[in-house]
Structures are given as C-alpha cells and as structure tokens.
Design an enzyme around this catalytic site. Structure first.
Site, PDB file in Angstrom:
ATOM      1  CB  SER A 147      -0.885  -0.004   1.254  1.00 43.77           C
ATOM      2  OG  SER A 147      -1.432   1.270   1.485  1.00 43.77           O
ATOM      3  CE1 TYR A 158      -6.273   4.517  -1.695  1.00 48.76           C
ATOM      4  CE2 TYR A 158      -4.603   4.449   0.018  1.00 48.76           C
ATOM      5  CZ  TYR A 158      -5.810   4.022  -0.496  1.00 48.76           C
ATOM      6  OH  TYR A 158      -6.549   3.101   0.188  1.00 48.76           O
ATOM      7  CB  THR A 200      -6.644   2.423  -4.769  1.00 49.16           C
ATOM      8  OG1 THR A 200      -5.956   1.178  -4.617  1.00 49.16           O
ATOM      9  CG2 THR A 200      -7.942   2.370  -3.974  1.00 49.16           C
ATOM     10  CE  LYS A 219      -7.893  -2.999  -3.664  1.00 44.52           C
ATOM     11  NZ  LYS A 219      -8.299  -1.962  -2.705  1.00 44.52           N
ATOM     12  CG  HIS A 270     -11.318   0.675  -0.088  1.00 50.60           C
ATOM     13  ND1 HIS A 270     -10.580   1.388  -1.003  1.00 50.60           N
ATOM     14  CD2 HIS A 270     -10.550   0.651   1.035  1.00 50.60           C
ATOM     15  CE1 HIS A 270      -9.432   1.773  -0.457  1.00 50.60           C
ATOM     16  NE2 HIS A 270      -9.392   1.329   0.777  1.00 50.60           N
TER      17      HIS A 270
HETATM   18  C1  LIG Z   1      -7.202  -2.437   7.249  1.00 51.10           C
HETATM   19  C2  LIG Z   1      -7.394  -2.221   5.792  1.00 51.10           C
HETATM   20  C3  LIG Z   1      -6.611  -1.268   5.147  1.00 51.10           C
HETATM   21  C4  LIG Z   1      -6.743  -1.087   3.772  1.00 51.10           C
HETATM   22  N1  LIG Z   1      -5.910  -0.202   3.135  1.00 51.10           N
HETATM   23  C5  LIG Z   1      -5.956  -0.107   1.792  1.00 51.10           C
HETATM   24  C6  LIG Z   1      -5.013   0.686   1.103  1.00 51.10           C
HETATM   25  O1  LIG Z   1      -4.109   1.277   1.688  1.00 51.10           O
HETATM   26  N2  LIG Z   1      -5.116   0.761  -0.255  1.00 51.10           N
HETATM   27  C7  LIG Z   1      -6.098   0.098  -0.949  1.00 51.10           C
HETATM   28  O2  LIG Z   1      -6.162   0.188  -2.175  1.00 51.10           O
HETATM   29  N3  LIG Z   1      -6.994  -0.665  -0.303  1.00 51.10           N
HETATM   30  C8  LIG Z   1      -6.939  -0.801   1.028  1.00 51.10           C
HETATM   31  N4  LIG Z   1      -7.820  -1.628   1.677  1.00 51.10           N
HETATM   32  C9  LIG Z   1      -8.809  -2.401   0.895  1.00 51.10           C
HETATM   33  C10 LIG Z   1      -8.215  -3.761   0.482  1.00 51.10           C
HETATM   34  O3  LIG Z   1      -7.201  -3.585  -0.478  1.00 51.10           O
HETATM   35  C11 LIG Z   1      -9.284  -4.694  -0.111  1.00 51.10           C
HETATM   36  O4  LIG Z   1      -9.960  -4.020  -1.143  1.00 51.10           O
HETATM   37  C12 LIG Z   1     -10.289  -5.170   0.941  1.00 51.10           C
HETATM   38  O5  LIG Z   1      -9.636  -5.453   2.146  1.00 51.10           O
HETATM   39  C13 LIG Z   1     -11.014  -6.410   0.444  1.00 51.10           C
HETATM   40  O6  LIG Z   1     -11.953  -6.833   1.356  1.00 51.10           O
HETATM   41  P1  LIG Z   1     -11.649  -7.972   2.474  1.00 51.10           P
HETATM   42  O7  LIG Z   1     -10.876  -7.302   3.559  1.00 51.10           O
HETATM   43  O8  LIG Z   1     -13.012  -8.376   2.911  1.00 51.10           O
HETATM   44  O9  LIG Z   1     -10.860  -9.074   1.801  1.00 51.10           O
HETATM   45  C14 LIG Z   1      -7.701  -1.832   3.046  1.00 51.10           C
HETATM   46  C15 LIG Z   1      -8.469  -2.786   3.702  1.00 51.10           C
HETATM   47  C16 LIG Z   1      -8.310  -3.002   5.056  1.00 51.10           C
HETATM   48  C17 LIG Z   1      -9.137  -4.070   5.719  1.00 51.10           C
END
Ligand SMILES: Cc1cc2nc3c(=O)[nH]c(=O)nc-3n(C[C@H](O)[C@H](O)[C@H](O)COP(=O)(O)O)c2cc1C
Length: 391
Positions: free
Chosen positions: A120, A143, A169, A265, A289
């Site tokens: 990330s 981002y 993203t 994404k 997300h």
């Molecule tokens: C704690 C956390 C932090 C996240 N941070 C980012 C991020 O920095 N960048 C991003 O594109 N998605 C981020 N996401 C979204 C994840 O990439 C992903 O889309 C999502 O976790 C998928 O759902 P799931 O947790 O049910 O597998 C984050 C998700 C979580 C749970």
C-alpha cells in the site's frame, strides 16, 4: 471452529488454527483494539461490509460425485505470470502496525506461497525496505494525491524497486468514515489515552513485535516530503492530500510515467469498467474497498457477473470483498473472476502470528479450495465456471 480459538485464547498454538475466523479471534486478542478495529470494521452502518459476506455465503455449490478428482491443481496465471493460486494479497494500509515490519513479513509469506503481494501507499515499511528484504518483485498500490511531484517521484521509486504491477486505487478520493476508528482515536494524528496505554500493556507480544520492528511511521512518505518529518505532520499532510479533482484524464499522466502493468482497483459499475478498458489497463478489480468506503453500495460479488459480462473478454477481471475461505475464492471464480484479492483474511493472520500467520491464512484458503474443487468435480482452475453453482 471459532470456538476453538475462543476457548484457547491468545496462547493458542498455530497448529490448532483451522480457519480464518480462528486467526481473526487470535488477532483480536493479541493486537490493541484500535488496530484490530481498524482492520475489522467498515464505514458508517457497515451495510456494505455485511453484504459482502452475506452475498458470498448465499452462493451455493452443485455437488458432483464419482468424478476422478485426483489431479486437483490450484495453479493459474495472473497477468500472464504463473501463480500457485488465483490469489493476491491486497494492499492494506498500516500493515506494519498489526505486526512489526508487517509488510515485509506479508510479502515474504506471499512469495513463499507463489502469489503476488501488493504494498500500500500507506504502508509502514517503505517500497525500498520491502524491495531490500524480499527475493522477487511485488506490486505497488498508488493513491494519487494533490502533490503530483510527490506522486511522480513515488511511481519512479516503484519503478526503481522493480515493482511488477501498479495497482491504482480509484475509490478513495473522498474518505468514508469508520465510526470505530474515531471512537478509538485512530484519527490522524493519533490520540493517546490512559485506556489505550492499558490496552497496550495487555498485549505484550504486539508491543515487543512493533517495538522490535524497525519502522513506525508512513514509510513511503517519511523523508520524502519537505518539512514533514514526524508521524503527526505526515498524517495531517496525507489527510489534506486526497484529491477530489482526480478523473479519467489523469490516467494518461500516470500512464506516461508508469510503463508497466496497470491494475485499476475499485470498480463497481459497468460504465466505469468500460472506461477502465479504454485506459489500456491490463486488469481491474471489482471492489468496494472491503466495505470501508461507500456504505450502501452493493456487495462486490453481486456486481461481479455483470462487469465480467461487459468487459471480461477485454481486460482481466479481479475480485475482492469479503473473502474468508477457499469456498469464497471458488465462488468468485465461478462468477467470472480470474483471481481474487484478500485483505482482512491475511491481516488477521499477520496480527495473530506474524509471517507464519499469513502463510497459514494462504494455506487454509488453498486447502479449502482443493476440497471445494474436489466435491464440485473439477480438477483445474480453468474448469471452474457457473456450472459448479446450484440453481
Ligand atoms: C485495514 C485495511 C486497510 C486497507 N488499506 C488499503 C489501502 O491502503 N489501499 C487500498 O487500495 N486498499 C486498502 N484496503 C482495501 C483492500 O485492499 C481490499 O480491497 C479489501 O480489504 C477487500 O476486502 P476484504 O478485507 O473483505 O478481503 C484496506 C483494507 C483493510 C481491511
């Protein structure tokens, strides 16, 4: 399943872990509440967070018997590269606060398992730290912020680190509120309190791990933005930097800097999926997300079939949102996804047992996939399609 983890508590040995929910329970006990909730919760009423799970669980398989399933194999290709499973570790911000040097551990576990890892923008370990600590290339998630000079330099750092794909993203130009983060003081800058110190005191393993870890700030930002040295300043800078002017035209600019594979994404709409194809991106991720952004959006699994029908023959369609088992991966593949990202499922493993916990999460999903494939009468990933679903 979860009963085992609940009964045995934080001391439970990893060998007794049988499912992702066990890892979640151990994570909850071993990591301070603010960081567990940051990982576990969703935005506003959490309607979309719940829908992601409920809609996956509602998809039922068609059992087939007396088929030779002795040659089951989860291997596939992702963006033309061989992968042991149709699985990718999703970008997860602040992974290094779930476990010391968490990004490095998660990346190592992914590479050992033969699947891609996505770092990330909001990681604790920097691109350079991770690149210097692992054997193979990883993906970088971007981002786009207002400071385009910084973003250009960040993309160039990803190129220099030989990142093999850029995950752009696009669903976070406006930030969905997570009530739990505010109540826990997970705001930026962080608010510290006596209760938080007490919480830390009851999580000695986490304290030791994070203190032993080399990094505790936003690794990709620290030292790269003039006048922004401490975590408070960096947090304030980041919060002011999400760019609401970002639009499809900016993709040309990113394309002019990033020569490699591009993955968009955060697609939930057919029109947006068609735009993504027009940018020349190699893949898109159907994603809300993880229920952390637009509360009230449909689950990503509900939207997957129509997006696959619209663009699946022109771009690689990836999926995430709610995956907690190998059954869920097989469900998404049956509805047309080429591969799936997991976020929380591996973050729970990391918070519970560090690198071994991430490896365990991947292993659990692999084994569940193999059993599901066997009982549905298929041997290969290519054979998985809607025919294995009931109804
Ligand atoms: C704690 C956390 C932090 C996240 N941070 C980012 C991020 O920095 N960048 C991003 O594109 N998605 C981020 N996401 C979204 C994840 O990439 C992903 O889309 C999502 O976790 C998928 O759902 P799931 O947790 O049910 O597998 C984050 C998700 C979580 C749970």
């Amino acid at each position: 399943m979860a009963e085992t983890a609940k009964r045995k508590g934080p001391g439970m040995s990893i060998k007794h872990v049988t499912c992702i929910e066990d890892l979640r329970q151990i994570h909850k006990r071993r990591v301070p509440k603010a960081f567990f909730d940051y990982c576990d919760r969703g935005s506003y009423t959490e309607d979309t967070l719940r829908a992601n799970r409920a809609d996956l669980e509602a998809i039922k398989f068609r059992q087939r018997i007396l088929v030779d399933v002795s040659k089951r194999d989860t291997s596939t290709t992702i963006l033309g590269e061989p992968a042991a499973l149709p699985l990718i570790l999703a970008p997860v911000g602040l992974t290094g606060m779930q476990h010391g040097d968490g990004e490095i551990h998660a990346c190592r576990a992914a590479q050992a398992a033969g699947i891609p890892y996505t770092l990330s923008t909001m990681s604790i370990c920097s691109i350079e730290d991770v690149a210097g600590s692992v054997d193979k290339p990883f993906w970088f998630q971007l981002y786009v912020m207002k400071d385009r000079g910084f973003i250009k330099a960040l993309i160039e750092r990803a190129i220099a680190a030989k990142c093999s794909a850029l995950v752009l993203t696009v669903d976070l130009q406006v930030i969905g509120q997570r009530h739990a983060d505010i109540k826990n003081g997970m705001t930026v800058p962080p608010e510290w309190s006596l209760s938080k110190l007490f919480d830390f005191a009851t999580k000695p393993q986490w304290v030791a791990g994070v203190l032993r870890g080399k990094r505790r700030t936003f690794g990709n930002l620290a030292g790269h933005i003039k006048g922004m040295e401490n975590v408070t300043q960096l947090g304030q800078w980041t919060a002011s930097q999400f760019d609401t002017t970002l639009n499809w035209k900016d993709l040309d600019w990113i394309r002019s800097i990033w020569p490699g594979k591009l993955i968009i994404k955060g697609i939930l709409d057919i029109e947006d999926a068609r735009e993504a194809v027009r940018t020349g991106a190699q893949a898109l991720v159907v994603s809300n997300h993880g229920g952390r952004q637009l509360d009230g959006a449909q689950s990503s699994i509900e939207l997957l079939p129509e997006i696959v029908a619209a663009v699946g023959d022109q771009i690689e369609v990836m999926f995430d949102g709610g995956i907690r088992s190998g059954q869920d991966v097989v469900r998404a593949l049956a509805l047309g996804a080429k591969s799936c990202m997991i976020g929380r499922a591996y973050a729970y493993g990391l918070g519970a047992y560090g690198e071994a916990g991430v490896a365990k999460a991947i292993d659990i999903i692999r084994n569940e996939m193999l059993v599901t494939m066997g009982l549905c009468g298929v041997n290969t990933i290519a054979e998985i399609d809607a025919h294995i679903l009931a109804g």
